[in-house]
Design a protein around this motif. Structure first.
Motif, PDB file in Angstrom:
ATOM      1  N   LEU A  98     -12.760  34.489  10.704  1.00 46.96           N
ATOM      2  CA  LEU A  98     -13.681  34.856  11.856  1.00 46.96           C
ATOM      3  C   LEU A  98     -14.094  36.348  11.511  1.00 46.96           C
ATOM      4  CD1 LEU A  98     -11.834  33.056  14.766  1.00 46.96           C
ATOM      5  CD2 LEU A  98     -13.938  32.627  13.809  1.00 46.96           C
ATOM      6  N   VAL A  99     -13.400  37.221  11.125  1.00 51.03           N
ATOM      7  CA  VAL A  99     -13.588  38.649  10.969  1.00 51.03           C
ATOM      8  C   VAL A  99     -14.874  38.647  10.002  1.00 51.03           C
ATOM      9  CG1 VAL A  99     -12.564  40.812  10.096  1.00 51.03           C
ATOM     10  CG2 VAL A  99     -11.299  39.796  11.825  1.00 51.03           C
ATOM     11  N   GLN A 100     -14.471  38.005   8.769  1.00 56.05           N
ATOM     12  CA  GLN A 100     -15.406  38.193   7.684  1.00 56.05           C
ATOM     13  C   GLN A 100     -16.941  37.758   8.128  1.00 56.05           C
ATOM     14  OE1 GLN A 100     -13.580  35.894   4.758  1.00 56.05           O
ATOM     15  NE2 GLN A 100     -12.898  37.851   3.547  1.00 56.05           N
ATOM     16  N   VAL A 101     -16.927  36.542   8.761  1.00 52.85           N
ATOM     17  CA  VAL A 101     -18.036  35.920   9.233  1.00 52.85           C
ATOM     18  C   VAL A 101     -18.598  36.656  10.449  1.00 52.85           C
ATOM     19  CG1 VAL A 101     -19.028  33.859  10.685  1.00 52.85           C
ATOM     20  CG2 VAL A 101     -17.600  33.497   8.645  1.00 52.85           C
ATOM     21  N   THR A 102     -17.812  37.384  11.221  1.00 53.14           N
ATOM     22  CA  THR A 102     -18.487  38.196  12.340  1.00 53.14           C
ATOM     23  C   THR A 102     -19.280  39.551  11.664  1.00 53.14           C
ATOM     24  OG1 THR A 102     -16.905  37.676  13.778  1.00 53.14           O
ATOM     25  CG2 THR A 102     -18.019  39.713  14.325  1.00 53.14           C
ATOM     26  N   VAL A 103     -18.279  40.103  10.624  1.00 53.92           N
ATOM     27  CA  VAL A 103     -19.140  41.181   9.870  1.00 53.92           C
ATOM     28  C   VAL A 103     -20.525  40.803   9.103  1.00 53.92           C
ATOM     29  CG1 VAL A 103     -18.735  42.996   7.952  1.00 53.92           C
ATOM     30  CG2 VAL A 103     -16.842  42.608   9.522  1.00 53.92           C
ATOM     31  N   ILE A 143     -12.604  30.469   1.198  1.00 53.86           N
ATOM     32  CA  ILE A 143     -11.700  30.791  -0.013  1.00 53.86           C
ATOM     33  C   ILE A 143     -11.281  32.212  -0.124  1.00 53.86           C
ATOM     34  CG2 ILE A 143     -12.112  30.857  -2.483  1.00 53.86           C
ATOM     35  CD1 ILE A 143     -13.957  28.547  -2.240  1.00 53.86           C
ATOM     36  N   SER A 144     -12.052  33.251   0.276  1.00 55.43           N
ATOM     37  CA  SER A 144     -11.286  34.683   0.187  1.00 55.43           C
ATOM     38  C   SER A 144     -10.327  34.677   1.200  1.00 55.43           C
ATOM     39  CB  SER A 144     -12.622  35.646   0.182  1.00 55.43           C
ATOM     40  OG  SER A 144     -13.150  35.585   1.638  1.00 55.43           O
ATOM     41  N   SER A 145     -10.298  33.850   2.338  1.00 52.48           N
ATOM     42  CA  SER A 145      -9.329  34.037   3.512  1.00 52.48           C
ATOM     43  C   SER A 145      -7.911  33.554   2.933  1.00 52.48           C
ATOM     44  CB  SER A 145      -9.715  33.315   4.658  1.00 52.48           C
ATOM     45  OG  SER A 145     -11.012  34.073   5.303  1.00 52.48           O
ATOM     46  N   PHE A 146      -8.183  32.337   2.142  1.00 48.04           N
ATOM     47  CA  PHE A 146      -7.019  32.082   1.557  1.00 48.04           C
ATOM     48  C   PHE A 146      -6.491  33.010   0.525  1.00 48.04           C
ATOM     49  CE2 PHE A 146      -8.143  27.661   3.001  1.00 48.04           C
ATOM     50  CZ  PHE A 146      -6.975  27.275   3.515  1.00 48.04           C
ATOM     51  N   ILE A 170     -21.812  30.675   2.301  1.00 53.24           N
ATOM     52  CA  ILE A 170     -21.155  31.802   2.702  1.00 53.24           C
ATOM     53  C   ILE A 170     -20.009  31.401   3.537  1.00 53.24           C
ATOM     54  CG2 ILE A 170     -21.370  33.726   4.613  1.00 53.24           C
ATOM     55  CD1 ILE A 170     -24.305  33.996   3.381  1.00 53.24           C
ATOM     56  N   ILE A 171     -20.014  30.244   4.174  1.00 54.31           N
ATOM     57  CA  ILE A 171     -18.623  29.913   4.720  1.00 54.31           C
ATOM     58  C   ILE A 171     -17.606  29.438   3.890  1.00 54.31           C
ATOM     59  CG2 ILE A 171     -17.968  28.091   6.303  1.00 54.31           C
ATOM     60  CD1 ILE A 171     -20.510  28.472   8.005  1.00 54.31           C
TER      61      ILE A 171
END
Length: 104
Positions: free
Chosen positions: A84-89, A38-41, A32-33
């Protein structure tokens, strides 16, 4: 939209963990990390560089030049923030799901 994205992330990470013959939680979280990084890039590339898949076939050298020169402090900060936003969600949804399972 975020719910479907997080469900898809969970589903893909579970399938990848199965294919790797690793069903432990550490493998799932690691996948997941990796997917979130990858999606953040990808979000940065699509939002600021305006690169599309078709450009890889039409102008590959231009695409590689863009990717090679995109690295700067603002890009890194944007990628970290989106990660950080994605991992928080994802984490919030995971905690909520676990709480629902305990209530049953």
């Amino acid at each position: 939209c975020a719910l479907m994205g997080m469900w898809s992330l969970e589903h893909v990470s579970n399938i990848c963990a199965e294919r790797l013959n690793r069903s432990d939680i550490a493998t799932k979280i690691t996948l997941i990390i990796i997917f979130n990084i990858i999606s953040s890039f990808g979000i940065y590339i699509g939002r600021f560089l305006r690169l599309h898949t078709a450009y890889i076939f039409m102008e590959p050298s231009w695409v590689f030049r863009q990717l090679a020169t995109m690295w700067n402090a603002k890009m890194v900060m944007f990628v970290i923030l989106i990660f950080l936003v994605q991992v928080t969600v994802w984490g919030s949804m995971e905690i909520y799901r676990l709480a629902l399972n305990k209530a049953k």
